[in-house]
Write a protein that holds these residues in place. Structure first.
Motif, PDB file in Angstrom:
ATOM      1  N   PHE A   1      -1.745   1.017  -7.539  1.00 43.40           N
ATOM      2  CA  PHE A   1      -2.963   0.557  -6.869  1.00 43.40           C
ATOM      3  C   PHE A   1      -2.883   0.924  -5.397  1.00 43.40           C
ATOM      4  CE2 PHE A   1      -5.760  -3.132  -5.415  1.00 43.40           C
ATOM      5  CZ  PHE A   1      -6.930  -2.499  -5.794  1.00 43.40           C
ATOM      6  N   VAL A   2      -3.969   1.459  -4.872  1.00 45.02           N
ATOM      7  CA  VAL A   2      -3.963   2.040  -3.534  1.00 45.02           C
ATOM      8  C   VAL A   2      -3.586   1.024  -2.457  1.00 45.02           C
ATOM      9  CG1 VAL A   2      -6.435   1.680  -3.111  1.00 45.02           C
ATOM     10  CG2 VAL A   2      -5.228   3.597  -1.993  1.00 45.02           C
ATOM     11  N   GLU A   3      -3.934  -0.241  -2.633  1.00 44.70           N
ATOM     12  CA  GLU A   3      -3.580  -1.249  -1.629  1.00 44.70           C
ATOM     13  C   GLU A   3      -2.070  -1.433  -1.541  1.00 44.70           C
ATOM     14  OE1 GLU A   3      -5.737  -4.860  -2.318  1.00 44.70           O
ATOM     15  OE2 GLU A   3      -7.695  -3.883  -2.143  1.00 44.70           O
ATOM     16  N   ASP A   4      -1.384  -1.378  -2.686  1.00 44.91           N
ATOM     17  CA  ASP A   4       0.082  -1.455  -2.674  1.00 44.91           C
ATOM     18  C   ASP A   4       0.682  -0.220  -2.011  1.00 44.91           C
ATOM     19  OD1 ASP A   4       0.413  -3.955  -3.882  1.00 44.91           O
ATOM     20  OD2 ASP A   4       0.251  -3.121  -5.888  1.00 44.91           O
ATOM     21  N   HIS A   5       0.055   0.924  -2.227  1.00 40.96           N
ATOM     22  CA  HIS A   5       0.509   2.152  -1.574  1.00 40.96           C
ATOM     23  C   HIS A   5       0.380   2.031  -0.059  1.00 40.96           C
ATOM     24  CE1 HIS A   5       0.177   6.846  -1.365  1.00 40.96           C
ATOM     25  NE2 HIS A   5       1.287   6.399  -0.823  1.00 40.96           N
ATOM     26  N   CYS A   6      -0.733   1.492   0.406  1.00 43.80           N
ATOM     27  CA  CYS A   6      -0.947   1.344   1.853  1.00 43.80           C
ATOM     28  C   CYS A   6       0.100   0.425   2.481  1.00 43.80           C
ATOM     29  CB  CYS A   6      -2.355   0.806   2.125  1.00 43.80           C
ATOM     30  SG  CYS A   6      -3.675   1.982   1.753  1.00 43.80           S
TER      31      CYS A   6
ATOM     32  N   ILE B   1      -7.131   7.796  -0.141  1.00 42.33           N
ATOM     33  CA  ILE B   1      -5.999   6.962   0.279  1.00 42.33           C
ATOM     34  C   ILE B   1      -6.020   6.776   1.792  1.00 42.33           C
ATOM     35  CG2 ILE B   1      -3.503   6.632   0.173  1.00 42.33           C
ATOM     36  CD1 ILE B   1      -3.444   8.533  -2.222  1.00 42.33           C
ATOM     37  N   GLY B   2      -6.369   7.841   2.519  1.00 38.75           N
ATOM     38  CA  GLY B   2      -6.408   7.743   3.978  1.00 38.75           C
ATOM     39  C   GLY B   2      -7.364   6.686   4.468  1.00 38.75           C
ATOM     40  N   LEU B   3      -8.554   6.602   3.876  1.00 33.95           N
ATOM     41  CA  LEU B   3      -9.541   5.611   4.292  1.00 33.95           C
ATOM     42  C   LEU B   3      -9.068   4.197   3.981  1.00 33.95           C
ATOM     43  CD1 LEU B   3     -12.292   4.918   5.467  1.00 33.95           C
ATOM     44  CD2 LEU B   3     -13.308   5.400   3.227  1.00 33.95           C
ATOM     45  N   ASN B   4      -8.459   4.016   2.822  1.00 31.67           N
ATOM     46  CA  ASN B   4      -7.884   2.707   2.504  1.00 31.67           C
ATOM     47  C   ASN B   4      -6.808   2.327   3.516  1.00 31.67           C
ATOM     48  OD1 ASN B   4      -8.718   1.298  -0.222  1.00 31.67           O
ATOM     49  ND2 ASN B   4      -8.793   3.504  -0.632  1.00 31.67           N
TER      50      ASN B   4
ATOM     51  N   HIS C   1       0.109  11.552   7.841  1.00 30.23           N
ATOM     52  CA  HIS C   1      -0.499  12.809   7.376  1.00 30.23           C
ATOM     53  C   HIS C   1      -0.904  12.735   5.898  1.00 30.23           C
ATOM     54  CE1 HIS C   1      -1.376  16.873   6.549  1.00 30.23           C
ATOM     55  NE2 HIS C   1      -0.160  17.297   6.265  1.00 30.23           N
ATOM     56  N   PHE C   2      -2.180  12.362   5.668  1.00 32.60           N
ATOM     57  CA  PHE C   2      -2.742  12.325   4.319  1.00 32.60           C
ATOM     58  C   PHE C   2      -3.489  13.604   3.950  1.00 32.60           C
ATOM     59  CE2 PHE C   2      -2.620   7.821   5.510  1.00 32.60           C
ATOM     60  CZ  PHE C   2      -2.122   7.210   4.372  1.00 32.60           C
TER      61      PHE C   2
ATOM     62  N   THR D   1      -4.483  11.740   9.606  1.00 30.53           N
ATOM     63  CA  THR D   1      -5.174  12.934   9.126  1.00 30.53           C
ATOM     64  C   THR D   1      -5.747  12.641   7.742  1.00 30.53           C
ATOM     65  OG1 THR D   1      -3.337  13.994   7.942  1.00 30.53           O
ATOM     66  CG2 THR D   1      -3.447  14.311  10.339  1.00 30.53           C
ATOM     67  N   GLY D   2      -6.939  13.169   7.490  1.00 27.79           N
ATOM     68  CA  GLY D   2      -7.554  12.910   6.192  1.00 27.79           C
ATOM     69  C   GLY D   2      -7.963  11.465   6.004  1.00 27.79           C
TER      70      GLY D   2
END
Length: 320
Positions: A219-224, A14-17, A80-81, A8-9
């Motif tokens: 950093f968003v990549e680490d979050h993913c 963040i969702g797209l990453n 669920h983002f 979602t989202g």
């Protein structure tokens, strides 16, 4: 047999990453449902449509009718983002935040209860914990929630809904709470993209109050990678904090970006502080590191330079 994930989202930051991460690093088929608000990336979604493992549904998770269109298959997981997330906008118009963040989460929980997915990862925020004093230890998963603005209050409410569905119905639910993200695809209304955009165009950069508010940057990549690990190995009913371990004042971030871009500090413009502005966030990721083995791969300075480069290119190229 193919395995399906619903994001979602997935047209947002963040969702797209995370969608890119899944398509690059896993064999899963990915379905995205997103209402394509102002903060989404429809052109990027259009590029992904050519991939056989990707499916897109334009819909609002707070509309049961829209969400039902995505429930034509069984999912390994719902990630669920989808959320309204801009604090200033939540102060001016809380209604949209209640609708998306609370009602939307309720609809997803309802479909999970009906067996449309094997589990759900609910992406939340460290802002539900409230604010920290300078001498306090970082937030842990046991820190009581104490939100201070309508955005964080609606996220805290959705967290409590998720907890209640685990405790009452035994549903396979996990909540993650992250610190401030930065990286590609973030909307220019957010703090770091705003600095980059205004510096690029030699415009004044508004800094709330004295600029000494502290945020923990991830950093968003680490979050993913963390979310993917939690999806694979996380334990239902648990909360996992995902922190950057990079506590920086807002003023420090502004100056560092200006240094990277070769701009003068006279672009800094101190403005009246906003209502309910939390002074400090810091999040402890020890549980995630010890129990699931996550660690950051991206040094902050390198990740920030990469982020500045991406956004400068975006702002110069209207096709992005």
């Amino acid at each position: 047999m193919s395995r399906e994930i619903l994001v979602t989202g997935g047209a947002g930051f963040i969702g797209l990453n995370f969608v890119h991460y899944l398509l690059k690093n896993t064999p899963y088929n990915v379905t995205v449902i997103d209402s394509l608000t102002y903060a989404s990336h429809p052109k990027e979604i259009l590029k992904l449509m050519s991939m056989p493992r990707f499916c897109f549904i334009k819909g609002d998770i707070s509309s049961d009718k829209d969400l039902k269109a995505a429930m034509d298959r069984s999912y390994e997981a719902i990630i669920h983002f989808a959320a309204e997330s801009h604090v200033d906008k939540s102060i001016k118009n809380p209604k949209d935040f209640v609708q998306t963040n609370i009602v939307g989460t309720y609809h997803l929980l309802d479909y999970l209860a009906k067996g449309y997915a094997k589990r759900m990862i609910h992406i939340s925020t460290d802002e539900v914990y409230g604010t920290l004093k300078m001498n306090q230890d970082p937030f842990t998963e046991k820190t009581p929630i104490s939100p201070n603005n309508p955005y964080s209050a609606t996220k805290a409410s959705s967290d409590l809904l998720v907890r209640s569905y685990f405790e009452t119905f035994g549903l396979p639910l996990i909540t993650t709470r992250c610190s401030n993200n930065f990286g590609p695809f973030q909307h220019k209304e957010k703090f770091i993209p705003t600095i980059i955009y205004r510096a690029l165009h030699n415009k004044k950069i508004p800094v709330y109050g004295d600029g000494m508010q502290i945020r923990d940057w991830l950093f968003v990549e680490d979050h993913c990678r963390a979310i993917s690990l939690i999806f694979e190995k996380g334990i239902p009913g648990q909360i996992y904090n995902i922190g950057g371990g990079n506590e920086k004042t807002n003023l420090c971030i502004v100056k560092q970006i200006l240094d990277i871009m070769g701009k003068d500090y006279d672009l800094i413009d101190y403005v009246e502080d906003r209502k309910g502005h939390d002074r400090r966030y810091a999040i402890d990721s020890t549980k995630l590191q010890k129990e699931l083995g996550w660690k950051q791969n991206s040094p902050f300075n390198e990740a920030l330079e990469k982020t500045v480069e991406w956004h400068v290119k975006k702002f110069k190229d209207s096709s992005l």
